[in-house]
Design an enzyme around this catalytic site. Structure first.
Site, PDB file in Angstrom:
ATOM      1  N   GLY A 241      34.882  48.232  29.942  1.00 60.85           N
ATOM      2  CA  GLY A 241      35.073  49.069  29.136  1.00 60.85           C
ATOM      3  C   GLY A 241      36.540  49.584  30.136  1.00 60.85           C
ATOM      4  O   GLY A 241      36.897  48.610  30.930  1.00 60.85           O
ATOM      5  N   GLU A 265      34.567  43.927  32.991  1.00 61.37           N
ATOM      6  CA  GLU A 265      36.126  43.807  32.469  1.00 61.37           C
ATOM      7  C   GLU A 265      36.453  45.195  32.469  1.00 61.37           C
ATOM      8  O   GLU A 265      36.084  45.947  31.735  1.00 61.37           O
ATOM      9  CB  GLU A 265      36.338  43.145  30.950  1.00 61.37           C
ATOM     10  CG  GLU A 265      37.421  42.964  30.956  1.00 61.37           C
ATOM     11  CD  GLU A 265      37.865  42.424  29.600  1.00 61.37           C
ATOM     12  OE1 GLU A 265      38.505  43.146  28.735  1.00 61.37           O
ATOM     13  OE2 GLU A 265      36.829  41.752  28.610  1.00 61.37           O
ATOM     14  N   CYS A 302      42.336  43.932  24.518  1.00 61.41           N
ATOM     15  CA  CYS A 302      42.492  44.309  26.018  1.00 61.41           C
ATOM     16  C   CYS A 302      43.154  43.422  27.161  1.00 61.41           C
ATOM     17  O   CYS A 302      43.568  43.547  27.648  1.00 61.41           O
ATOM     18  CB  CYS A 302      40.794  43.694  26.952  1.00 61.41           C
ATOM     19  SG  CYS A 302      39.617  42.583  26.113  1.00 61.41           S
TER      20      CYS A 302
END
Length: 531
Positions: A241, A265, A302
């Protein structure tokens, strides 16, 4: 689904008493049934207590028992795959094809870890046999294996409602290690969570495992998540997140009387370094591939490329123009939540308002809600290096082109980067010198280095690293994707002069599990004796 849904604690639906909520269809904002109830501190303690009570029995399962359970989870998810994907489409706004692939990735991860558990190499079994005649001092018999840490808290991710959520990589690797899991559901996709959690719960029961091996909790705001991390029965945390969210959990974990590891992460801009030979060879095709990677999934991976370093000069100008033209023709796609769309708007405003930054192109906003236009901006290496506001991630389809004047300026820019998940080098013949200078820097800065590819798309395998130095992750020594992820939830234990009849199977003389082991540091394959 029923008209009201609850947390599942040790196989039993548990109503919450701290309010309720409904998910919203990401495409139109309409509320979705059912209502989900919020639990509080008492239910958090119930879940962690059940996990702690299940721990010893679950970690004592044989490799075959645990592998069969992981396969059963994958089978149960697949059996309800159509309903799971349909609900995830509504709650996330992601297309059906993307989520069908994500479901396959989720079950593939579970089956990969089943294979890892069966093979047993993750136990790192080692035997140093006694040497009673060694001089000047004899050596004791010392053996080592890795054991599970204990119950693990896993936080569902907003951008991957399947592969990084209820039964995603963190849960799969923790269960493979022998750790019960308590999932804190992400409130953006509660129905998806409920369907996947039901599949996991069925697999737990059918395998005859203690029910506390798996629970899932719905909670308002941050209170439940913080209570979960603070609970002394939780021994590790998996999180994907925002940087703010990950750091908040890290502070709570470090403030405990017994601090625990948090594998968070958090954020990454995934820089791309376009070297002179690469841009000279085919600038237009390179630019098209860059924009495709940037806009994939509305930039909500991401690993979307948030920075691209391009040389000054005519070839670089060609690349920039082609990229700007491609972005101008790109349409906005529905973002996952109102909050994510709002953060994207704030981030792109920084690009527009920062002196020395030029917005090169904006695409068209999508017709659906929360579908903002892609944005491409540009600045000089000097401006980027001296402006802190340009260093952070804009989560979405926005990227910054940075023009550099020399290899030395490019190397200096690489040194100034924060820790990242990935770095990509676009390379051609003649770029050896620049590439050789970059590689040692990038090894210190990132978890995965790519040549002539694009960072979006993370292969789930044995060599993959999806992690990186802070702030990409809170702990760069492992990965959240791939088989190496299992090591996050284990620790080594040594057994000195323990009678063979009392030793765990992994390090007994007869090697009943048929493991590959290191004997006096030398790898011995299954079937070889200790002599």
């Amino acid at each position: 689904m029923t008209t009201t849904a609850h947390s599942i604690i040790a196989g039993v639906p548990v109503p919450g008493h701290d309010g309720s909520f409904r998910a919203r269809d990401a495409r139109n904002g309409e509320e979705l049934e059912p209502a989900f109830t919020f639990i509080g501190a008492e239910e958090v303690a119930h879940a962690t207590r059940a996990a702690a009570e299940a721990f010893d029995a679950y970690r004592a399962t044989t490799p075959e028992q645990r592998a069969a359970f992981l396969q059963a989870v994958a089978d149960a998810i697949e059996a309800d795959g159509e309903r799971i994907v349909a609900r995830a489409v509504a709650e996330s706004g992601l297309p059906q094809g993307r989520l069908t692939g994500e479901l396959a990735r989720t079950t593939g991860q579970l089956r990969m870890f089943a294979d890892v558990v069966r093979r047993g190499d993750h136990l790192e079994a080692r035997v140093d046999p006694a040497q009673p005649d060694r001089t000047p001092l004899p050596r004791s018999d010392i053996r080592q294996r890795h054991i599970a840490l204990g119950p693990v808290a896993v936080f569902g991710a907003s951008n991957f409602p399947l592969a990084f959520s209820t039964a995603g990589g963190d849960t799969a690797s923790a269960l493979a290690a022998g750790c019960p899991v308590v999932v804190k559901a992400h409130n953006a996709h509660p129905g998806t969570t409920a369907l996947v959690a039901d599949a996991v719960t069925r697999a737990v029961a059918e395998a005859g495992l203690p029910a506390g091996v798996f629970s899932v909790l719905y909670g308002a705001g941050n209170a439940v998540g913080q209570a979960l991390v603070a609970d002394p029965r939780i021994k590790a945390v998996g999180f994907t997140g925002s940087r703010a969210g990950g750091l908040a959990l890290l502070r709570t974990a470090n403030a405990r009387p017994e601090p625990i590891p948090v594998y968070a992460e958090m954020s990454s801009v995934n820089p791309v370094f376009v070297l002179p030979g690469a841009v000279a060879s085919d600038a237009s095709s390179l630019a098209a591939a860059y924009v495709a990677s940037l806009t994939l999934g509305s930039g909500q991976f991401c690993t979307n490329p948030g920075l691209v370093f391009v040389p000054e000069g005519a070839d670089g100008d060609t690349f920039v123009k082609a990229a700007a033209d491609a972005v101008a023709q790109a349409g906005g796609q529905t973002m996952l939540t109102d909050g994510i769309a709002g953060a994207y708007a704030a981030g792109t405003s920084v690009l527009r308002e920062t002196p020395g930054v030029q917005v090169l192109a904006e695409g068209e906003a999508g017709v659906a809600r929360n579908a903002p236009a892609p944005v491409l901006a540009s600045t000089s290496a000097q401006t980027w290096a001296s402006t802190e506001a340009l260093q952070g991630e804009v989560f979405g389809a926005a990227s910054l082109v940075i023009r550099y004047s020399s290899p030395a300026e490019l190397a200096d820019a690489a040194e100034r980067l924060e820790g990242q998940l990935t770095a990509t080098v676009q390379y051609a013949e003649g770029d050896e010198g620049e590439a050789q200078a970059l590689l040692p820097v990038l090894e210190r800065k990132v978890g995965r280095i790519l040549f002539n590819g694009w960072p979006t798309g993370v292969e789930v395998g044995h060599a993959m690293v999806h992690g990186g130095p802070f702030p990409a992750t809170s702990d760069s020594r492992s990965t959240s994707v791939g088989s190496l992820a299992i090591y996050r939830f284990q620790r080594p234990v040594a057994y000195q002069d323990v009678p063979d009849s009392l030793l765990p199977e992994a390090v007994r003389d007869d090697n009943p599990w048929g493991l590959n082991r290191r004997v006096d540091g030398v790898l011995r394959l299954a079937g070889e004796d200790l002599a």
